[in-house]
Each structure stands twice: as C-alpha cells, then as structure tokens.
Design an enzyme around this catalytic site. Structure first.
Site, PDB file in Angstrom:
ATOM      1  CG  LEU A 346     -60.385 -28.086 -23.107  1.00  0.00           C
ATOM      2  CD1 LEU A 346     -61.231 -26.995 -22.475  1.00  0.00           C
ATOM      3  CD2 LEU A 346     -61.017 -29.443 -22.845  1.00  0.00           C
ATOM      4  CB  CYS A 347     -61.168 -29.134 -29.915  1.00  0.00           C
ATOM      5  SG  CYS A 347     -62.882 -29.062 -29.430  1.00  0.00           S
ATOM      6  CB  THR A 348     -61.096 -23.852 -27.796  1.00  0.00           C
ATOM      7  OG1 THR A 348     -60.852 -22.434 -27.730  1.00  0.00           O
ATOM      8  CG2 THR A 348     -61.029 -24.406 -26.390  1.00  0.00           C
TER       9      THR A 348
END
Ligand SMILES: Cc1ncc(COP(=O)(O)O)c(C=O)c1O
EC number: 4.1.1.20
Length: 415
Positions: A346-348
């Site tokens: 995920l982009c976190t």
C-alpha cells in the site's frame, strides 16, 4: 531452540507444498485439530463459563469448532449474529455486547431469540425493556432476557490507575451513571449481573488478578445500591498472547485458581469470560510471498505481496506477528539471520508488518509464514485500499488443507 514456539511444524510441509496462483497474494490457514485440543484444555475446569468473542475470528469452521468445544457466543453486530445462527447455534447460547445497539437492532435480536444482553447505556436499558414489552403484547408471553450492565471504572486523579490510564471509552457507563437506576424499575428484564472489561493483551497473571481483585468492591457496592442480586460477573476478554516473544505467557491453571478466588469474593453464582485471542490466535497462520528485496540507506527491506490490507493489527498496535521463512529443512541453527523491514504494497508508510529476523539470503519469491494470526487477522484488516485481492482462508485438519473461502479479485467488490 530452532523452531519458534508459535509454529506447529506439523503444518509446515502442507504450507511449503501448497501451490496455488490465486493464493500468491497471501492466504490464511487455521489448524483446527490444534484449536480443538487447546479449547478442550480451556474447558477442563468448572469455575468459569466460556464465551467466544466472535469478532476475533468469525469464520464458519472456527465457530463450528468452538461450538463443538462447548463455548457459547458473544456477538457484537447483526453480521456476527447472522453468522453464528447460520452455523446452527441456538440463539439461547448467544450474548450481545457492544456500544452501538440501536432500538432497531435490539428488536431484531430479541425477535431472533437472543436472550442475554450486556447493556452499555441508559438508552440501551430503556429500549430493551420497551422491546420486551412490545414483544409481550404481540405474543402474549413475557420472556425476560438476562441483562448485565457494563461498568467502566476510573481511578481518582493522582492514584495509581491499574487500568492503564483514565481514558474514556464508549464501553459501558460509570458507577455514578448506573446508580441513577434501580432494578425495580425494569420488571421486564432479569437484571442479574455486571460486566467489566477495560484492558487488553494481559500477559501477567499477577497483574490480571490484581485488576480483578480491585474491581470486586466497587462492583458489589454498585449492585447493592441499585437493588441487584449479583448472580453473574462477566470479566470480558483481554487474556494475552506473547506476540513479541518476550517469554511472558499466562498460565491458564493460575487464571482458574485466581478466578475461583474472585468468584468467592464477589459471591456470584456464575463467572463469565468472553475469550477472543486467547481462544483462537495460536491456531492461525498467514502466508505471503516476498515480491521485492532492496537495501535502502542502511536498511534491508522486503516488500511483500500483501501487508496491512490483509493484516492490519501490527500498524495499530505496533506489535508485529512473529514470522518465519517457509523453506524446506530450515533451521535458525544453520542459517545466518538478520533483521529486515517488512513492508506491504500500500502507498502508506503504515503498511509495515514489522522489523523482524529472517535468513540473510532470503530471495524474491520465497514465502513467509506469520503466527498468532487466528485472531484479529482477516476481518481486522483494510482489504480495499489499492484494489488488491481479498485473502483466501483455509483450514488444516486431519493432515489436509481445505479451502473455506477463495481469494477474490478487486472486481468482486468494486462497483
Ligand atoms: C466485549 C468484548 N469481549 C471480549 C473481547 C475479546 O477480547 P480478547 O481478544 O482480548 O480476548 C472483546 C474484544 O474487543 C470485547 O470487545
């Protein structure tokens, strides 16, 4: 020690040999034989009645195994109720907890035959009485549900607070709020007990016993002041799992010994626990492949096919699930180990499953197995972000891996 205590190696070969392209985004496995054995041990006592907190793992096969072991069920939503009833469990064996019970939900639960409630507000108490009376008008018979009041204690400023802070939660009410009622005002309800649960993942028998002991006087005083005969005391869950391998584990026989004292001191007929993780965490595993490996500044990083989209708990508790590589003949004794940062897709930056030891020669494509994933795994995750696959769930029983729910692509839930 070459094998971590959380890993039951009888399942290792089945996981190594499991090849399914659909599961390359990560899958869960629950070892039902081991679960059955563990639950039987928990039931070898006559001090406490055990409920299973369904939120920990609502998979049908898991519920069926708990059912077979004589557990009753604590449900906290309509979805959990439907799932437990669908396994053929009689509604008389279901308890309803949770802070968000609307009158509509209470009506639906009563209509479906649920007869035990932990109420968490004055509104819930009044609504439940109204629902029962409305039901009586319809059917001509008064069926009084068993009702426990959920209490939230606080310690005075400056005093040592054994509950780890006076942070306010929506779970239950203070003693002073409950003191506004009297049992005689609720003739349609069998107000027979109190519920208290304000701690999490306790790993010390001494600390748990100290907490329970300190709760008895305020609870027995409350019961007396509102005219309640305290027949039932429900102490919730909170029995811990040693996620961080700190060598701390609760002794179940000591828990039972301590609770026998609490039962005696509180004078109740029945002592209840609703176990979540202590019942099911150990039986579950999560398997996921490594999709990339890189050195970033001075840190070795592994990127996995899935992360908090399948296993959110490490991000919200900072407690990683323990991990091991799935490799034939693997042993830490003849393997050079080093610490890796384990990231998901995920982009976190929250998408991190831990900073954990793995073989230094680990390669892209190899698979990792995480332990203690039988509780707060599949349903306590954030599966939709970035449109990844939903994880498959398997059970392992009699030496066989059987799929209970297949992996589903994003197209199954996107509109
Ligand atoms: C009311 C209630 N009972 C029991 C549990 C189970 O807790 P644990 O998994 O710590 O045993 C929970 C968990 O949130 C809960 O809310």
């Amino acid at each position: 020690m070459t094998t971590p205590t959380w890993f039951d190696t009888t399942i290792e070969n089945a996981l190594i040999n499991h090849k399914s392209p659909e599961d390359e985004q990560g899958y869960f496995v629950y070892q039902l034989d081991a679960l059955k054995e563990h639950l039987a041990k928990l039931q070898q006592q006559d001090v406490i009645k055990l409920w299973f907190a369904v939120k920990a793992n609502p998979l049908s096969k898991v519920i069926q195994t708990l059912d077979g072991a004589g557990f009753d069920f604590d449900v906290a939503s309509s979805g959990e109720l439907t799932q437990v009833l669908a396994q053929g469990v009689d509604p008389s064996r279901i308890l309803n907890t949770g802070p968000a019970k609307s009158k509509k939900q209470l009506t639906a639960f009563v209509k479906q035959g649920v007869n035990t409630f932990v109420v968490e507000s004055l509104n819930q108490l009044n609504w439940l009485q109204e629902v029962v009376l409305e039901q009586e008008q319809r059917s001509g018979a008064l069926v009084k549900p068993k009702v426990l009041l959920r209490v939230q204690l606080q310690w005075h400023e400056g005093e040592k607070n054994p509950l780890g802070g006076n942070s306010l939660t929506p779970f239950g009410l203070s003693v002073s709020e409950w003191q506004k009622i009297h049992v005689d005002s609720f003739p349609a309800l069998n107000l027979c007990g109190l519920h208290i649960f304000q701690w999490g993942n306790m790993l010390s028998n001494e600390k748990m016993f100290s907490l329970w002991s300190q709760m008895v006087p305020p609870l027995t005083d409350l019961a007396k002041s509102i005219g309640m005969t305290l027949d039932v005391l429900d102490l919730g869950g909170g029995l811990g799992i040693d996620y961080l391998a700190e060598g701390q584990t609760l002794s179940w026989s000591k828990v039972i010994e301590d609770l026998a004292v609490i039962k005696e001191e509180s004078g109740v007929k029945e002592l209840w626990l609703e176990l979540g993780r202590f019942a099911v965490a150990e039986c579950g595993y999560y398997v996921v492949p490594v999709v990339d490996r890189k050195m970033n500044y001075d840190q070795e990083q592994l990127v996995l096919a899935a992360g908090i989209n399948h296993l959110l708990r490490p991000a919200i508790t900072e407690q990683p699930f323990p991990v091991q590589i799935l490799r034939e003949g693997f042993s830490t004794e003849n393997t050079n180990m080093q610490a890796f940062d384990l990231h998901g897709p995920l982009c976190t930056s929250m998408d991190k499953l831990g900073h954990l030891d793995l073989p230094s020669d680990i390669a892209v494509g190899e698979q990792l197995v995480f332990g203690y994933c039988g509780a707060y795994g599949f349903t306590e995750s954030m599966p939709f972000f970035l449109c990844h696959e939903l994880a498959a769930e398997y059970v392992y029983q009699n030496g066989r891996l059987t799929q209970v729910r297949k992996s589903l692509p994003a197209s199954s839930y996107l509109a």
